[in-house]
Design an enzyme around this catalytic site. Structure first.
Site, mmCIF file in Angstrom:
data_model
loop_
_atom_site.group_PDB
_atom_site.id
_atom_site.type_symbol
_atom_site.label_atom_id
_atom_site.label_comp_id
_atom_site.label_asym_id
_atom_site.label_seq_id
_atom_site.Cartn_x
_atom_site.Cartn_y
_atom_site.Cartn_z
ATOM 1 N N GLU A 69 -4.661 11.236 7.543
ATOM 2 C CA GLU A 69 -3.463 10.393 7.496
ATOM 3 C C GLU A 69 -2.468 10.978 6.490
ATOM 4 O O GLU A 69 -2.783 11.874 5.719
ATOM 5 C CB GLU A 69 -3.819 8.968 7.054
ATOM 6 N N ASN B 87 0.839 -1.190 0.000
ATOM 7 C CA ASN B 87 0.000 0.000 0.000
ATOM 8 C C ASN B 87 0.884 1.254 0.000
ATOM 9 O O ASN B 87 1.634 1.432 -0.956
ATOM 10 C CB ASN B 87 -1.081 -0.022 1.096
ATOM 11 N N ASP B 88 0.842 2.110 0.998
ATOM 12 C CA ASP B 88 1.445 3.445 0.916
ATOM 13 C C ASP B 88 2.904 3.437 0.457
ATOM 14 O O ASP B 88 3.714 2.628 0.936
ATOM 15 C CB ASP B 88 1.449 4.125 2.292
#
Length: 512
Positions: A229, A50-51
């Site tokens: 976030e 993911n990120d």
């Protein structure tokens, strides 16, 4: 439930052993030709991502670290994967950089180059890479997220955790995603980090990356429908190269983004070394991406001088990330894109320019007049990946655009709707529907006075669109039944409209 000491010990030994294998025993597979495998976007050879994390340029290499599960294609065991590149396009995947340890997962963060050894962690009279990241795990008092550091003396290949971690602990369950840079004017390190539930980005300063002093808070502001976030504070120069530019604070929102699920907003303003203040000019609040699939984008640290900042994100959405129909990997990154500031009579906007021209090969010129559902024959049967760069003559009160067909029943539609002042991408008929909410039409407001230009990068499982001089970015995943496309232009009112531009076939980044 309280675990026994023996159970914790067994689990720790197992995780460390598996992490060691993932770090040292896994070789990069040669097969990057699966049906939905992106050909111009980075994806790991296998497993979940993911990120993006720790984007940095150092000693001739661009580094992409990323949230990674070394053991499977679902979220878990979060560690930092690692890839390097000479051009931000052709990536070589390396072993796991920072693995989960003792049940503490390695969440999102950044990497800085400690040029003057302010941390004391580099070799004497030398520079080194320092990672600042969120550690997330359980404690006797409950879940806790803290900020930690690690350092590397070998260009990011191996990492040593600081023996006095954590360096910042508020004793909170939600406190994450530090974005750190060196403020040359104030001669200090600056951290932007998120208090997700409070919708606050908190700023800290440090002389040495170890001891942090609170400076100020920004927020709540803008959209607060979900957790905040992945903050990122960066300076963006004007696109004309003459004015002073602006500070941009980018903040992820999950869930609750306007398009559904996760998305990212930005604020434009000033930063005086202590406090970020949003501008009161029109356009000072916007979205880095109006599509469904661009999240936790962060900028590269330590770029060569005179380079504009570069942003890169995770091309997915938390609504359905775990259900994507790909194997043996799940997750991919957006293209990197250079940022600049647009100032015009309508206000401010971030301009994003995808870095992709180095992949261009053969091209086809496009210049034609078309009316209702008029096809242009010379761009039939294109095989992904390819890029379109177009300028539309648009009639007021009409809808103009194009459809990308993979067969007669499946297409993705991209258009300018001047009647409703919207730019849109509609994937309702694009192909495989991952879940009930996946077929959707995403929109962005059109701004009067800005051009009706369009830049599309079409890959095997995505469409990245940039419109109105790059002030609109819209990224959407698609899962078509075929990689062979025909492209049909349309105009809703049947009046003749001009379109001109060019189509480029793009080389795959995996053809070494």
């Amino acid at each position: 439930m309280t675990r026994s000491l023996s159970g914790n010990l067994v689990r720790s030994v197992l995780v460390i052993a598996l992490a060691f294998f993932a770090r040292n025993g896994r070789t990069q597979t040669s097969g990057y030709d699966q049906p939905y495998r992106p050909q111009v976007h980075f994806s790991p050879s296998e497993h979940w991502t993911n990120d993006p994390n720790g984007l940095v340029f150092f000693r001739g290499e661009y580094h992409l670290f990323f949230q990674y599960n070394p053991f499977g294609d679902e979220w878990g065991h979060m560690s930092w994967g690692h890839a390097i590149s000479k051009d931000m396009l052709h990536w070589k995947e390396l072993p796991v950089a920072i693995p989960e340890k003792d049940g503490v997962m390695i969440f999102t963060g950044s990497i800085v180059i400690d040029l003057h050894n302010t941390s004391g962690l580099c070799a004497p009279k030398s520079e080194c890479m320092v990672a600042i990241y969120t550690g997330s795990g359980d404690t006797p008092q409950g879940p806790r997220q803290t900020q930690n550091i690690a350092y590397s003396h070998d260009n990011g290949r191996t990492w040593i955790a600081y023996d006095r971690n954590p360096v910042l602990d508020l004793h909170l369950a939600d406190f994450r995603d530090p974005s750190v840079f060196w403020d040359d004017k104030q001669q200090q390190w600056v951290m932007a980090v998120s208090l997700p539930k409070e919708h606050i980005v908190r700023f800290y300063s440090s002389p040495n990356l170890k001891e942090w002093t609170q400076l100020s808070d920004f927020g709540p502001a803008g959209d607060v429908a979900g957790d905040w976030e992945c903050p990122d504070l960066l300076h963006v120069p004007d696109s004309n190269g003459k004015d002073g530019g602006v500070w941009a604070l980018k903040v992820g929102l999950n869930p609750g983004a306007p398009q559904g699920g996760s998305g990212e907003q930005y604020f434009l303003g000033s930063f005086d070394g202590k406090r970020f203040a949003q501008s009161n000019e029109p356009g000072s609040h916007g979205w880095t991406n109006y599509g469904k699939d661009d999240y936790c984008a962060i900028s590269f640290n330590h770029l060569p001088k005179n380079q504009n900042p570069v942003l890169l994100g995770w091309m997915s959405n938390w609504q359905y990330a775990a259900k994507l129909p790909t194997s043996p990997w799940r997750g991919q990154m957006s293209l990197p894109r250079r940022l600049s500031l647009v100032r015009d009579e309508t206000g401010l906007a971030l301009k994003q320019e995808p870095i992709v021209t180095a992949l261009r090969s053969t091209s086809i010129p496009i210049s034609a007049a078309f009316g209702s559902n008029k096809e242009i024959d010379n761009i039939h049967k294109q095989i992904t990946p390819y890029e379109l760069e177009l300028e539309f003559g648009v009639n007021s009160g009409s809808v103009s655009g194009l459809r990308i067909y993979s067969d007669d029943q499946h297409w993705t539609e991209v258009g300018f709707d001047t009647q409703h002042a919207e730019f849109y991408v509609d994937r309702s008929n694009s192909g495989l529907a991952v879940m009930a909410d996946f077929p959707t039409r995403t929109t962005a407001p059109l701004v009067a006075g800005r051009p009706y230009d369009l830049r599309l990068i079409v890959d095997r499982s995505s469409v990245e669109a940039y419109a109105q001089n790059g002030t609109i970015a819209m990224t959407n995943l698609i899962y078509p039944p075929s990689q062979t496309n025909k492209i049909k232009f349309f105009q809703s009112d049947g009046k003749s409209v001009m379109v001109k531009g060019r189509l480029w076939k793009l080389h795959s980044i995996w053809n070494r």
